[in-house]
Design an enzyme around this catalytic site. Structure first.
Site, short mmCIF file in Angstrom:
data_model
loop_
_atom_site.label_atom_id
_atom_site.label_comp_id
_atom_site.label_asym_id
_atom_site.label_seq_id
_atom_site.Cartn_x
_atom_site.Cartn_y
_atom_site.Cartn_z
N GLY A 1 65.21 103.67 49.04
CA GLY A 1 65.58 103.00 47.80
C GLY A 1 64.46 102.90 46.78
O GLY A 1 64.69 102.50 45.64
N CYS B 1 98.36 111.09 44.56
CA CYS B 1 98.07 112.27 43.76
C CYS B 1 99.35 113.03 43.49
O CYS B 1 100.15 113.26 44.40
CB CYS B 1 97.07 113.16 44.50
SG CYS B 1 96.84 114.78 43.73
N CYS C 1 98.97 116.60 45.69
CA CYS C 1 98.94 116.67 47.16
C CYS C 1 99.54 115.44 47.81
O CYS C 1 99.72 115.41 49.02
CB CYS C 1 97.50 116.86 47.65
SG CYS C 1 96.48 115.37 47.50
N CYS D 1 93.98 113.84 42.27
CA CYS D 1 92.68 113.70 42.93
C CYS D 1 91.56 114.17 42.02
O CYS D 1 91.63 115.24 41.43
CB CYS D 1 92.61 114.58 44.18
SG CYS D 1 93.67 114.08 45.51
N CYS E 1 91.74 117.82 47.34
CA CYS E 1 93.13 118.02 46.90
C CYS E 1 93.64 119.37 47.39
O CYS E 1 94.78 119.48 47.86
CB CYS E 1 93.20 117.93 45.38
SG CYS E 1 94.86 117.67 44.76
#
Lengths: 295, 202, 363
Positions: free
Chosen positions: A37, A253, A256, A277, A283
Site C-alpha cells: 500500500g 445482462c 448473457c 456486462c 460476457c
C-alpha cells in the site's frame, strides 16, 4: 555490464524502455510489495502515449513482461476499447514473441484501466492497474510533502472526517470510484478509478495487484492474501453499486443473462435503456456457455 | 563486441526478476533461480536488480572483482547500503546494522541478501539426514495461512535481529534468503516465528 | 435492441490518424521542409526544442511538422524519443562566459563592458502588419538574405564574447559568494521528492512549458511576490559543448548549442554572515526563448525565497510550481479526460441516484 537488449524490428529494444529504466522499476516493484500500500516514488519515463493514457501501467507491464507471458489489456472492462487497443498494439510492436489473449483465465499478465475482471484471479497471475491519482489523501491535502508524513504515521483522521461529513450531508459516503481502502492494516490507498463493485476483489486476492501512476510517478502494490478494507463506519457499512430495478429485482445482462456482473448502462437510440456486462470476456464466456436474455 | 551472457543478459534478468517477484509476493515460497546455472543465486539476483544508481555492501567480500565491476553498484558501508550481501553461516556482528528507512521514505530500508547452505520446503528430505538448523514459520501479507521453510547454514541470530529491525513498520529491511540455486523472500511485512529446529553438529 | 458491443476500436484509431494526415496535406502544393521550420519559424522551433528537452534541431522540426504545429504534441514527441536514447556520459560543468554571442543586453547598467548588443530582436519594432509578406515571392524572399550578407562588407567585427555583468557586481562584493557546485540532480533518473535541490528545480523549469512558466512568474511580478527584479544580463548565443574524447579522454568541442540565459538581481537580503547582498535568479534554456529565460529566473529567485522563508505566494511554493509546469504531463492529463470514463460515470450515477432517493424519502 549493460545487458544487450534483444532488438525488435524498428530498432527499439525489447520492451521499449532501456534496461536502466526497467531495473529501477523492478527494484521499486519489489519494495512496493514489501511495504503493502505504500506509494514508492520512481522517475517514470515518458512513453509515446500521452500522460494520462496509462503510461504508469504501461511502464510496469514493460518491466515485467517476457516472451513466456500471455498478456490481456482491457479498458472499462473491454479488450476492444480504444485505450486498450492502443496499448496492446504498442506492446505487440515492441515486445515481439509475447502472446496475447482476451481470456482472463489464460492471461499471466493483465493490464487494466478502471475495472478488475469478473473471473476471480488465480495465484501467479499479475494484475497491473492504471492509476491517475495514487494518493487517497489528495482529497484532503494538496501538499505531497504533508501527505507523506500522514501516510507514514497512518494518520487518516482528516480522511475519516471527510467521510463523516458526507454521511451527515448525504446519509451515505458519496465516493463512487477510487474508494479509499486500507491495506494490511496500515496504508490507505486509492485503488484507482475502479467502481466500488470491484473493491472487495482486492481483499485476500490470490493474485498480485500492482498499481502504476506514470504522471504522478508512483508504484504501489497489494500482495496476494492481504487484507484490503474499504474505509467505513460500523453503522454505515461499505456498499457496492446497486443494479436493482424499480421492483427491487437485480438486473441481468441483456446479452448473457448474468445477474452477477457489473453492468454498463447503455442509452438506446429510442431513448430506452439496456444493461450489459462491462467485462467483455466474462460476457462472451457466459453467452457461449448458454446464458441468454430473459426478456 | 559479444552480447552479455548468462545472468548479464536482458532476457535472463527479466526471468530472474520475475522469479524474485514471485518470491517477494509469496513469502516462504521457494523459487529456483537458474539462469545458466554457472552463477550462484545471490549473484543472479544482484545482476538482475543492481546498476550504478544503487549501493552495495559485500559484507564478507564474497564477490570477485569482475562481478563487482559488472554489477556497477557503488560500494557503501552496511549501515547505509541499499543492498547488503552477507554470509548467513556466521551470526551478525554486534555492530552490524542496515538502513531501515524513514517514516516518509520507508523504501530506503535495505534489501539484505543472506547466503546459506540449503533452503527447503517443509517437510523435506534434509530433515531425515539431520542437517536442518532452523525452521521458519512465515505469515502475513502474501501468505495463505502459514508457510514453513527449513534452513541449513543460516544462523538464528539473523532472525532475532530481523525482528528488531522490522519492529516499527513501515521501517524495516527486506530479506532475500538464498542458497546456491534457490531463493526465499521475507519482506518486512511478514511475521516470522522460529520453529522447532533439529540441532546438528554446530 | 440487442447487445452493444465495443467494436472497431482499431479501425477508428487508424481512420483518425489518416484524417489528421489528410488535413496536413490538403490544399498545399509544397510540404514544409525541416530547414524552413527551423529558420522561418525560429522561435516556435526554439520553444519546442527546449520543452522537448532534447537538443536535436532536425527532429524538433520533424516533430512540429508531424504534429501540425501543436507545440505540446511536438515537445511530447521529442520527450518520447529522448526516453529511448542511451545515456553516454555526463559533460563537465560549462561556463556560459564561453558563449559565442548573437545578443547580449543588460538593464542594470547603461554602459556595460563590451556594450549593449541588441542582436536579432523584435523588442523595438512596431507590431504592424507587413501585408506585402502575404504575397511574398521566392525572388524577393531570396533577396533578403543576399542583400544583408552583401551589406556586411566593411562592417567592423564584433567580439565573439563579452565579460559577464555579474562579475562586475561580484568584484564589488554586492553578490553572495559562489557556492561549490554539488552533484546535479537528474529529474529524469531519480524520483522527485520534496524538498528538491536547486539543480532539480532549475532543470524542471528549463524543460517546462513556456506559458505555464510565464503565468506563474507573472503572478509574482504583479504582486503575488516581492522580488523587484532587474535583468543584470540576458544572453543569446552558441555554447560550445565539451565532451571527453572516446580515444584520449581529453575534452574536445563536440558541437555547439543555441541557448538563452538570463540572470536577474533582486532586492537585497541578509547574507550568511549578516552582510546584505543582492539575491540572484537564474534562467537558461535551449534555443532562443527570452520570455522563458526571464520567467525562469524570476521563479528561481521566488522558489529560493520560498525555501528560506516559507512560501508566501503560489510562485514561491516549490510543489505548486514544479509539479504543474511540465507541458507533457499537463497536456497528457488534460487530454485523458477524453478517454472513456463510463464505468466510473456509472458509479457516479449510482451514488447520485441513491442520494436523491434518500432526500426524497426524507421529504
Amino acid at each position: 555490464m549493460n545487458p544487450a537488449p534483444a532488438h525488435t524490428p524498428g530498432g527499439y529494444a525489447f520492451g521499449f524502455m532501456d534496461e536502466f529504466a526497467k531495473k529501477e522499476i523492478r527494484r521499486k516493484i519489489l519494495k512496493a510489495i514489501a511495504i503493502p500500500g505504500y506509494q514508492v516514488p520512481y522517475s517514470s519515463r515518458e512513453m509515446p502515449m500521452a500522460r494520462g493514457f496509462g503510461t504508469g501501467g504501461l511502464q510496469l507491464t514493460l518491466s515485467l513482461i517476457g516472451v513466456d507471458d500471455t498478456l490481456k489489456v482491457i479498458d472499462q472492462g473491454s479488450d476492444e476499447s480504444v485505450n486498450a487497443v492502443n496499448i496492446r498494439n504498442f506492446i505487440a510492436h515492441t515486445c515481439q514473441g509475447v502472446a496475447f489473449t482476451t481470456r482472463t483465465t489464460e492471461a499471466t499478465l493483465i493490464q487494466t484501466r478502471h475495472r478488475i475482471p469478473e473471473f476471480p484471479l488465480q495465484q501467479h497471475q499479475i494484475l497491473v492497474l492504471q492509476v491517475p491519482y495514487p494518493d487517497a489523501l489528495v482529497v484532503v491535502e494538496p501538499s505531497e510533502a504533508k501527505r507523506k508524513i500522514m501516510h507514514g504515521e497512518a494518520d487518516y483522521a482528516r480522511l475519516w472526517v471527510k467521510l463523516y461529513e458526507d454521511i451527515v450531508k448525504f446519509s451515505e459516503v458519496t465516493i463512487s470510484h477510487r474508494y479509499p481502502t486500507k491495506i494490511a492494516g496500515h496504508y490507505v490507498i486509492d485503488p484507482s478509478p475502479i467502481p466500488r463493485y470491484d473493491v472487495p476483489k482486492l481483499h485476500q486476492s490470490k493474485a498480485l495487484l500492482l498499481f502504476g501512476a506514470g504522471r504522478e510517478k508512483k508504484i504501489y502494490a497489494v500482495p496476494p492474501f492481504t487484507d484490503a478494507e474499504p474505509l467505513s463506519f460500523t453503522d454505515k457499512p461499505f456498499r457496492v453499486e446497486s443494479f436493482h430495478d424499480e421492483h427491487g429485482q437485480r438486473r441481468r445482462c441483456s446479452r448473457c443473462g448474468s445477474p452477477n456482473s457489473f453492468l454498463d448502462e447503455v442509452v438506446c437510440d429510442d431513448g430506452g435503456k439496456l444493461y450489459q456486462c462491462s467485462d467483455s470476456d466474462y460476457c462472451n464466456a457466459m453467452t457461449a456457455s448458454g446464458g441468454s436474455a430473459d426478456e | 563486441m559479444n552480447s552479455p551472457e548468462g545472468v548479464w543478459s536482458a532476457v535472463a534478468q527479466q526471468q530472474i526478476f520475475r522469479a524474485t517477484l514471485t518470491a517477494m509476493s509469496s513469502p516462504g515460497e521457494i523459487v529456483r533461480i537458474s539462469a545458466d546455472g554457472t552463477e550462484r543465486a545471490s549473484i543472479a539476483v544482484l545482476a538482475a536488480l543492481l546498476d550504478n544508481s544503487v549501493t552495495l555492501c559485500d559484507y564478507n567480500g564474497t564477490l570477485d572483482e569482475s562481478t563487482r565491476r559488472f554489477l556497477q553498484a557503488q560500494p557503501a558501508e552496511c549501515k547505509k547500503a541499499n543492498y547488503v550481501l552477507a554470509a548467513a553461516s556466521e551470526n551478525p556482528a554486534v555492530d552490524f546494522t542496515v538502513a531501515l528507512g524513514e517514516l516518509a521514505a520507508p523504501e530506503a530500508g535495505a534489501t539484505l541478501i543472506l547466503e546459506g547452505n540449503r533452503i527447503c520446503a517443509s517437510p523435506n528430505v534434509a530433515r531425515s539426514s539431520g542437517t536442518v538448523d532452523l525452521c521458519l514459520k512465515i505469515s502475513g501479507p502474501g501468505v495463505n495461512g502459514v508457510k514453513t521453510v527449513e534452513l541449513s547454514g543460516f544462523r538464528d541470530q539473523w532472525f532475532h535481529r530481523r525482528a528488531e529491525w522490522v519492529a516499527d513498520f513501515p521501517l524495516g529491511v527486506d530479506l532475500l534468503l538464498v542458497d546456491a540455486e534457490n531463493l526465499v523472500c521475507i519482506p518486512r511485512s511478514s511475521a516470522v516465528a522460529l520453529g522447532e529446529s533439529w540441532a546438528t553438529s554446530r | 435492441m440487442g447487445y452493444v458491443a465495443i467494436k472497431g476500436g482499431t479501425a477508428a484509431i487508424q481512420q483518425a490518424a489518416k484524417l489528421l494526415e489528410f488535413l496536413r496535406a490538403d490544399g498545399s502544393d509544397q510540404p514544409l521542409s525541416a530547414g524552413d521550420i527551423q529558420r522561418q519559424l525560429r522561435f516556435l522551433h526554439s520553444r519546442v526544442l527546449s520543452e522537448g528537452a532534447l537538443y536535436h534541431p532536425e527532429l524538433c522540426s520533424l516533430a512540429i511538422k508531424q504534429s501540425l504545429g501543436d507545440t505540446l504534441e511536438a515537445a511530447f514527441m521529442l520527450r518520447a524519443y529522448r526516453s529511448t536514447r542511451a545515456r553516454l556520459c555526463e559533460s563537465p560543468l560549462h561556463n556560459t562566459g564561453k558563449m559565442r554571442l548573437i545578443r547580449r543586453i543588460s538593464a542594470a547598467f547603461k554602459n556595460v563592458p563590451g556594450g549593449q548588443m541588441l542582436g536579432p530582436t523584435p523588442d523595438y519594432t512596431q507590431r504592424l502588419f507587413r501585408l506585402e509578406l502575404l504575397d511574398e515571392s521566392p525572388e524577393s524572399f531570396q533577396r533578403v538574405a543576399r542583400e544583408w550578407m552583401a551589406g556586411l562588407i566593411g562592417v567592423p567585427e564584433v567580439p565573439d564574447s563579452f565579460p559577464k555583468v555579474l562579475d562586475v557586481l561580484r568584484t564589488e562584493g554586492l553578490l553572495p559568494d559562489i557556492q561549490e557546485p554539488g552533484v546535479p540532480f537528474d529529474v529524469t533518473r531519480e524520483p522527485i521528492v520534496f524538498p528538491l535541490p536547486r539543480s532539480a528545480a532549475l532543470y524542471t523549469m528549463s524543460r517546462a512549458e513556456t506559458g505555464s512558466l510565464l503565468g506563474l512568474a507573472y503572478s509574482n511580478m504583479r504582486g503575488y511576490g516581492d522580488l523587484h527584479p532587474t535583468v543584470a544580463e540576458l544572453r543569446v548565443g552558441y555554447l560550445p559543448v565539451m565532451l571527453p574524447s572516446p580515444a584520449t579522454g581529453e575534452m574536445v568541442e563536440a558541437g555547439e548549442i543555441l541557448m538563452t540565459e538570463c540572470e536577474i538581481v533582486c532586492m537585497y537580503e541578509k547574507g550568511e554572515n549578516d552582510t546584505p547582498a543582492f539575491g540572484l535568479g537564474y534562467g537558461a534554456c535551449f534555443g532562443h526563448n527570452e520570455t522563458k529565460a526571464i520567467a525562469m529566473a524570476v521563479l528561481d529567485r521566488a522558489l529560493q525565497r520560498g525555501a528560506k522563508h516559507g512560501p508566501q505566494n503560489p510562485s514561491e511554493d516549490a510543489e505548486f510550481v514544479l509539479l504543474h509546469i511540465d507541458g507533457t504531463e499537463s497536456m497528457g492529463f488534460a487530454a485523458h479526460y477524453k478517454m472513456p470514463h463510463y464505468v466510473t460515470f456509472q458509479s457516479d450515477l449510482d451514488r447520485l441516484r441513491k442520494a436523491q432517493q434518500k432526500s426524497e424519502v426524507k421529504a
